[in-house]
Design a protein around this motif. Sequence first.
Motif, PDB file in Angstrom:
ATOM      1  N   ASP A  43     -26.354  67.579 -83.165  1.00 24.11           N
ATOM      2  CA  ASP A  43     -25.751  68.906 -83.241  1.00 24.11           C
ATOM      3  C   ASP A  43     -26.200  69.655 -84.494  1.00 24.11           C
ATOM      4  O   ASP A  43     -26.123  70.881 -84.552  1.00 24.11           O
TER       5      ASP A  43
ATOM      6  N   LEU B 124     -20.921  70.144 -92.349  1.00 23.09           N
ATOM      7  CA  LEU B 124     -20.689  71.543 -91.982  1.00 23.09           C
ATOM      8  C   LEU B 124     -21.795  72.450 -92.526  1.00 23.09           C
ATOM      9  O   LEU B 124     -22.294  73.335 -91.819  1.00 23.09           O
TER      10      LEU B 124
ATOM     11  N   ASN C 122     -28.345  75.066 -87.449  1.00 21.49           N
ATOM     12  CA  ASN C 122     -27.902  75.305 -86.086  1.00 21.49           C
ATOM     13  C   ASN C 122     -27.120  76.612 -85.924  1.00 21.49           C
ATOM     14  O   ASN C 122     -27.576  77.552 -85.290  1.00 21.49           O
ATOM     15  N   ILE C 123     -25.939  76.662 -86.536  1.00 17.54           N
ATOM     16  CA  ILE C 123     -25.025  77.776 -86.271  1.00 17.54           C
ATOM     17  C   ILE C 123     -25.628  79.116 -86.679  1.00 17.54           C
ATOM     18  O   ILE C 123     -25.665  80.051 -85.879  1.00 17.54           O
ATOM     19  N   TYR C 124     -26.102  79.220 -87.905  1.00 20.30           N
ATOM     20  CA  TYR C 124     -26.608  80.506 -88.409  1.00 20.30           C
ATOM     21  C   TYR C 124     -27.841  81.005 -87.646  1.00 20.30           C
ATOM     22  O   TYR C 124     -27.823  82.114 -87.098  1.00 20.30           O
TER      23      TYR C 124
ATOM     24  N   SER D 181     -29.463  69.095 -85.953  1.00 15.04           N
ATOM     25  CA  SER D 181     -30.821  69.451 -85.534  1.00 15.04           C
ATOM     26  C   SER D 181     -31.427  68.257 -84.815  1.00 15.04           C
ATOM     27  O   SER D 181     -30.992  67.110 -84.996  1.00 15.04           O
TER      28      SER D 181
ATOM     29  N   LYS E 295     -28.615  84.443 -80.406  1.00 12.93           N
ATOM     30  CA  LYS E 295     -28.028  84.481 -79.072  1.00 12.93           C
ATOM     31  C   LYS E 295     -27.569  85.888 -78.707  1.00 12.93           C
ATOM     32  O   LYS E 295     -27.416  86.219 -77.543  1.00 12.93           O
TER      33      LYS E 295
ATOM     34  N   SER F  88     -24.920  71.996 -90.573  1.00 13.36           N
ATOM     35  CA  SER F  88     -24.776  72.634 -89.262  1.00 13.36           C
ATOM     36  C   SER F  88     -25.039  74.126 -89.346  1.00 13.36           C
ATOM     37  O   SER F  88     -25.676  74.715 -88.468  1.00 13.36           O
ATOM     38  N   TRP F  89     -24.551  74.730 -90.427  1.00 18.35           N
ATOM     39  CA  TRP F  89     -24.794  76.167 -90.627  1.00 18.35           C
ATOM     40  C   TRP F  89     -26.279  76.435 -90.862  1.00 18.35           C
ATOM     41  O   TRP F  89     -26.856  77.355 -90.294  1.00 18.35           O
TER      42      TRP F  89
ATOM     43  N   LYS G  49     -29.205  80.020 -84.726  1.00 16.61           N
ATOM     44  CA  LYS G  49     -29.097  80.093 -83.269  1.00 16.61           C
ATOM     45  C   LYS G  49     -28.052  81.098 -82.815  1.00 16.61           C
ATOM     46  O   LYS G  49     -28.261  81.825 -81.848  1.00 16.61           O
ATOM     47  N   ASP G  50     -26.923  81.146 -83.496  1.00 19.03           N
ATOM     48  CA  ASP G  50     -25.859  82.058 -83.076  1.00 19.03           C
ATOM     49  C   ASP G  50     -26.287  83.511 -83.240  1.00 19.03           C
ATOM     50  O   ASP G  50     -25.983  84.372 -82.424  1.00 19.03           O
TER      51      ASP G  50
END
Length: 350
Positions: free
Chosen positions: A155, A53, A60-62, A157, A68, A56-57, A64-65
């Motif tokens: 997912d 997790l 990816n999540i941090y 990277s 967006k 991922s943050w 890219k989100d």
Amino acid sequence: MKEDLTVVVKYIKQLYPPEFNVFSTYAELYHNYFASQAKKNAESHLEDKDIYLLLSWVHNIYPKDMRKDHVLAEELEKVKLGRLLPSSLSNDLEKKYLDSEEATIKNSLSKCLDKEIQRWKEDKEPEKLNGHFQSELLAIFVIQSIYSGQKRAKDISAAVGEELSHRLSKELPAFLKSYKDAFEDFKEKSKKHRYYKPIIIMDDLPSPSQQAIIEKIHTRLVKDYIVRLLKRKVSLKTPAQQQNLAQHISKNAADLEAFCTSNGSQATWLNSALPKLAEIIRLQDLGAIKIEVATLATTYPDIRKRHLEAFLYIKANLSRGELKSILGYLADSTASTPPGAPLFSNINVS
């Protein structure tokens, strides 16, 4: 953070002189807080799921989100926020995750083989499908284990996904060798088994079984890669950007082909799909693009307008007229549903 920075962009920024860099100040304060919390967590004892997790943050999540968000994207481009974690900490977490994921998949395959061996020894006739003794359960389980692991890693990277793929490229041949050794042992020691012949027939001998598994994996890899290209996530306006992406796809295609071929795949019909798509991205002349599309449609006649339209989203410098011209050309080339092995027809485009 997104909500507050949106307020800054819409209402607060214009209340201050430009040299105050209000948005940058708010963004950096938030980022520094998140980075301190991420570092604190990374340095504590984390379970495997927590490592996944956190990575991922970070990857990816941090990043890219946040980008967006159409309101924030332009402002964030002007601010160099950096990474949530120092490279050394991030690398340590990635290694722990990869070690754990590799061990989990290896253990899963080992248990799967143990169950298969136990199934051979049962005093029960193997199931028939269309009147023939056969079993695809082992192949399906192997594919699911390996590629669910790869998907999780990707997912996080692309780099983490590639590293896990590299590691698993060594695990698959080892698993197939274990399968072969176990089956040879069964053949030698179990000739008096009541269902010896059906089991021998069912298990397509070790070599065909290995080939069937790797060819299913080969097909799945190519399809998954195409799906990622059709997700309309990348839109490139300049030829140079498209050239770079085309080179990246070509390299991945060569690596994928080398891996699958070296492990016994004879599904050579798959090998030109990604290179042809890469060439369409690379080309800038409309006539040349049409020729390449025609070649693609001849090789893979189940491709449809919806697939090509989603793919051409990457080429943002095509005019509406050029796009319509290319799509119309494909529609004429693929008027009916073709026979043979499908590649595109099983790919849904949203």
